[in-house]
Scaffold this motif. Structure first.
Motif, mmCIF file in Angstrom:
data_model
loop_
_atom_site.group_PDB
_atom_site.id
_atom_site.type_symbol
_atom_site.label_atom_id
_atom_site.label_comp_id
_atom_site.label_asym_id
_atom_site.label_seq_id
_atom_site.Cartn_x
_atom_site.Cartn_y
_atom_site.Cartn_z
ATOM 1 N N GLY A 20 0.817 -1.217 0.000
ATOM 2 C CA GLY A 20 0.000 0.000 0.000
ATOM 3 C C GLY A 20 0.848 1.263 0.000
ATOM 4 N N MET A 21 1.957 1.220 0.711
ATOM 5 C CA MET A 21 2.720 2.466 0.858
ATOM 6 C C MET A 21 4.202 2.353 0.508
ATOM 7 S SD MET A 21 4.907 3.898 3.292
ATOM 8 C CE MET A 21 5.484 5.528 3.627
ATOM 9 N N MET A 22 4.894 1.308 1.034
ATOM 10 C CA MET A 22 6.356 1.310 0.896
ATOM 11 C C MET A 22 6.817 1.076 -0.540
ATOM 12 S SD MET A 22 7.059 -0.939 4.276
ATOM 13 C CE MET A 22 8.832 -1.090 4.120
ATOM 14 N N GLU A 23 6.240 0.095 -1.172
ATOM 15 C CA GLU A 23 6.677 -0.237 -2.534
ATOM 16 C C GLU A 23 6.429 0.946 -3.485
ATOM 17 O OE1 GLU A 23 6.621 -1.719 -6.503
ATOM 18 O OE2 GLU A 23 4.753 -1.348 -5.438
ATOM 19 N N ILE A 132 2.018 16.683 6.015
ATOM 20 C CA ILE A 132 1.974 16.776 4.550
ATOM 21 C C ILE A 132 2.187 18.221 4.088
ATOM 22 C CG2 ILE A 132 0.449 16.475 2.534
ATOM 23 C CD1 ILE A 132 -0.915 14.165 4.200
ATOM 24 N N LEU A 133 1.464 19.139 4.759
ATOM 25 C CA LEU A 133 1.454 20.531 4.274
ATOM 26 C C LEU A 133 2.763 21.251 4.558
ATOM 27 C CD1 LEU A 133 -2.218 21.352 5.355
ATOM 28 C CD2 LEU A 133 -1.397 20.752 3.056
ATOM 29 N N ILE A 134 3.478 20.818 5.580
ATOM 30 C CA ILE A 134 4.714 21.529 5.947
ATOM 31 C C ILE A 134 5.831 21.295 4.918
ATOM 32 C CG2 ILE A 134 5.929 19.811 7.387
ATOM 33 C CD1 ILE A 134 6.232 22.178 9.471
ATOM 34 N N PHE A 135 5.605 20.351 4.002
ATOM 35 C CA PHE A 135 6.625 20.127 2.963
ATOM 36 C C PHE A 135 6.140 20.544 1.584
ATOM 37 C CE2 PHE A 135 7.829 17.263 6.418
ATOM 38 C CZ PHE A 135 9.098 17.772 6.645
ATOM 39 N N ASP A 136 5.049 21.309 1.509
ATOM 40 C CA ASP A 136 4.518 21.701 0.199
ATOM 41 C C ASP A 136 4.386 20.472 -0.701
ATOM 42 O OD1 ASP A 136 4.072 24.424 0.485
ATOM 43 O OD2 ASP A 136 6.098 24.986 -0.188
ATOM 44 N N SER A 137 3.833 19.387 -0.143
ATOM 45 C CA SER A 137 3.785 18.118 -0.881
ATOM 46 C C SER A 137 2.775 18.179 -2.016
ATOM 47 C CB SER A 137 3.382 16.976 0.057
ATOM 48 O OG SER A 137 4.150 17.023 1.227
ATOM 49 N N ASP A 138 3.138 17.527 -3.135
ATOM 50 C CA ASP A 138 2.203 17.441 -4.261
ATOM 51 C C ASP A 138 1.445 16.119 -4.234
ATOM 52 O OD1 ASP A 138 2.991 19.871 -5.802
ATOM 53 O OD2 ASP A 138 4.940 18.883 -5.743
ATOM 54 N N ILE A 139 2.171 15.031 -3.914
ATOM 55 C CA ILE A 139 1.601 13.688 -4.048
ATOM 56 C C ILE A 139 1.861 12.877 -2.791
ATOM 57 C CG2 ILE A 139 2.043 11.489 -5.246
ATOM 58 C CD1 ILE A 139 2.033 12.908 -7.757
ATOM 59 N N VAL A 140 0.837 12.149 -2.340
ATOM 60 C CA VAL A 140 0.976 11.326 -1.138
ATOM 61 C C VAL A 140 0.551 9.882 -1.461
ATOM 62 C CG1 VAL A 140 0.373 11.151 1.314
ATOM 63 C CG2 VAL A 140 0.325 13.388 0.202
ATOM 64 N N PRO A 141 1.532 8.974 -1.666
ATOM 65 C CA PRO A 141 1.169 7.571 -1.927
ATOM 66 C C PRO A 141 0.728 6.870 -0.641
ATOM 67 C CG PRO A 141 3.565 7.845 -2.008
ATOM 68 C CD PRO A 141 2.989 9.202 -1.717
ATOM 69 N N VAL A 142 -0.502 6.358 -0.640
ATOM 70 C CA VAL A 142 -1.066 5.712 0.569
ATOM 71 C C VAL A 142 -2.003 4.578 0.170
ATOM 72 C CG1 VAL A 142 -1.029 7.641 2.223
ATOM 73 C CG2 VAL A 142 -2.901 7.470 0.580
ATOM 74 N N GLN A 175 -2.261 9.420 -3.820
ATOM 75 C CA GLN A 175 -2.045 8.488 -4.927
ATOM 76 C C GLN A 175 -2.316 7.076 -4.390
ATOM 77 O OE1 GLN A 175 1.824 7.368 -6.949
ATOM 78 N NE2 GLN A 175 1.017 8.864 -8.368
ATOM 79 N N ILE A 176 -3.447 6.519 -4.832
ATOM 80 C CA ILE A 176 -3.869 5.207 -4.324
ATOM 81 C C ILE A 176 -3.947 4.251 -5.500
ATOM 82 C CG2 ILE A 176 -5.714 3.946 -3.133
ATOM 83 C CD1 ILE A 176 -6.466 6.695 -1.829
ATOM 84 N N ARG A 177 -3.143 3.200 -5.462
ATOM 85 C CA ARG A 177 -3.159 2.245 -6.577
ATOM 86 C C ARG A 177 -4.305 1.269 -6.407
ATOM 87 N NH1 ARG A 177 1.910 -1.075 -7.840
ATOM 88 N NH2 ARG A 177 1.952 -1.151 -5.583
ATOM 89 N N GLU A 178 -5.062 1.092 -7.476
ATOM 90 C CA GLU A 178 -6.259 0.251 -7.430
ATOM 91 C C GLU A 178 -5.944 -1.159 -6.907
ATOM 92 O OE1 GLU A 178 -9.943 -0.262 -7.276
ATOM 93 O OE2 GLU A 178 -9.252 1.711 -7.947
ATOM 94 N N GLU A 179 -4.913 -1.804 -7.488
ATOM 95 C CA GLU A 179 -4.652 -3.219 -7.177
ATOM 96 C C GLU A 179 -4.264 -3.446 -5.715
ATOM 97 O OE1 GLU A 179 -1.548 -1.948 -9.542
ATOM 98 O OE2 GLU A 179 -3.476 -1.029 -9.900
ATOM 99 N N THR A 180 -3.640 -2.453 -5.096
ATOM 100 C CA THR A 180 -3.162 -2.670 -3.726
ATOM 101 C C THR A 180 -3.822 -1.704 -2.743
ATOM 102 O OG1 THR A 180 -1.331 -1.194 -4.231
ATOM 103 C CG2 THR A 180 -0.891 -3.552 -4.426
ATOM 104 N N ALA A 181 -4.972 -1.154 -3.139
ATOM 105 C CA ALA A 181 -5.647 -0.138 -2.306
ATOM 106 C C ALA A 181 -5.973 -0.695 -0.923
ATOM 107 C CB ALA A 181 -6.911 0.336 -2.999
ATOM 108 N N THR A 182 -6.491 -1.917 -0.876
ATOM 109 C CA THR A 182 -6.757 -2.566 0.411
ATOM 110 C C THR A 182 -6.302 -4.025 0.309
ATOM 111 O OG1 THR A 182 -8.720 -1.193 0.654
ATOM 112 C CG2 THR A 182 -8.514 -3.062 2.155
ATOM 113 N N VAL A 183 -5.166 -4.300 0.897
ATOM 114 C CA VAL A 183 -4.659 -5.671 0.890
ATOM 115 C C VAL A 183 -5.410 -6.451 1.973
ATOM 116 C CG1 VAL A 183 -2.611 -7.095 1.320
ATOM 117 C CG2 VAL A 183 -2.402 -4.941 0.053
#
Ligand code: AQP
Length: 323
Positions: A20-23, A132-142, A175-183
């Motif tokens: 979900g997150m590390m890979e 998240i906001l303190i780094f002006d982040s654009d994308i958050v993979p979760v 950014q949530i990948r469909e295949e691994t959204a909920t393992v």
């Protein structure tokens, strides 16, 4: 493009955390400016033994590095080494409506599990927004379980901007990948430490991992009968590690009957053990070199702190804090 994600040091890492997150985070370190942190402030909501917390942080740092996080490419640090984030949390708390937090499903879920809630547990989406906001982040993979918290982050940023000035805080995208959204876990619910249904990525021995995989819940169809591949958690997990052809082969064998679930579990076990095999050696080397691991986190904290100060100074100025 700045990519940010965090992970709690709240126990051993499982396949859900990994896929979900590390890979995705490891893959994205080649595509932008990657910022990844170990969320030890968050872990305080559930881990109350200081020795355990320290050990979990150390273990998580080792495992993330073993899995391929490259400190030359990604900034990697321990959340509490950049305490600026707690100041931003307070400032954001003052624009966050109570109702927004009261609606958070993960809080309600913890209560339903019988957890006696602290204010920290209730307010943790605000800390997450600050992360998240303190780094002006654009994308958050979760993973999908974090989708609502990302919406909360976006809402809080928008409320802050409405009050103090347009574009002061950058609005991030999950950014949530469909295949691994909920393992799924052993029982088909979301794989989660608190449901005790996890398969750890670095189970100590093959025997232990095999025992875990054998616990996957299946129906009681007799060996000789045909089995239904639809809705099988075993197949859902196999899909995450096997090729398309291998999955089709397993499905066909299900339908044909004559094979017991134990056989399929053995196939899944072999895939999982094999997937993490190459990382084990690196993990052993990292375990033997704690100074290197600590250096990585310290250097990461310095870099992260520089970025955090930029945003925090902007926010302090906008809100009228300080001189
Ligand atoms: N089952 C899962 N499927 C997909 N993604 C998952 N994640 C967690 N479980 C799954 C993703 O892992 C990242 C780290 O999440 P975390 O630090 O919040 O870890 P966690 O929530 O502590 O993991 P657990 O096991 O679910 O813990 P408890 O039971 O304490 O809530 C996140 O991106 C998350 O989406």
């Amino acid at each position: 493009m700045r990519i940010l994600s965090g992970i709690q040091p709240s126990g051993r890492l499982h396949i859900g955390n990994y896929l979900g997150m590390m890979e995705p985070a490891i893959r994205l370190q080649n595509e932008g400016e990657a910022f990844y942190f170990i969320a030890d402030y968050h872990a305080l909501t559930s881990t109350h033994d200081p020795a355990v917390l320290r050990e979990n942080v150390r273990g998580l740092a080792i495992d993330f590095l073993a899995c391929g996080l490259d400190p030359e490419k990604a900034t990697f640090w321990r959340q509490s080494d950049v305490p600026e984030v707690t100041e931003l949390t307070w400032i954001l708390s003052c624009v966050t409506p109570m109702g927004l937090l009261e609606r958070c499903v993960s809080f309600k879920d913890k209560i339903a599990q019988g957890v006696s809630p602290s204010h920290g547990l209730f307010a943790y989406p605000v800390l997450q927004a600050a992360d998240i906001l303190i780094f002006d982040s654009d994308i958050v993979p979760v993973g999908k379980d974090q989708k609502q918290h990302l919406e909360v982050t976006r809402d809080i940023a928008q409320k802050f901007n409405d009050r103090y000035g347009d574009e002061l805080l950058r609005i991030p995208e999950p950014q949530i990948r469909e295949e691994t959204a909920t393992v799924p876990g052993l029982d088909g619910r979301k794989m989660s430490k608190s449901y005790d249904n996890s398969i750890e990525i670095f189970e100590e021995t093959e025997k232990k991992l095999r025992k875990k995989v054998m616990k996957i819940v299946t129906d009681s169809t007799p060996v000789e009968d045909a089995k239904d591949p639809e809705g099988s958690y075993l197949i859902q997990l196999y899909e995450l590690f096997a090729s398309k052809a291998e999955v089709e082969e397993m499905k066909a064998s299900y339908r044909a009957g004559g094979t017991g679930y134990g056989h399929y579990k053995q196939q899944l076990f072999e895939k999982i053990w094999g997937a993490f095999e190459p990382m084990r050696e690196k993990r052993e080397a990292l375990i033997a070199d704690p100074d290197y691991v600590e250096d990585v986190l310290q250097n990461g904290a310095k870099r992260a702190q520089e970025k955090a100060r930029e945003v925090l100074d902007r926010v302090r100025k906008a809100t009228g804090l300080g001189r």
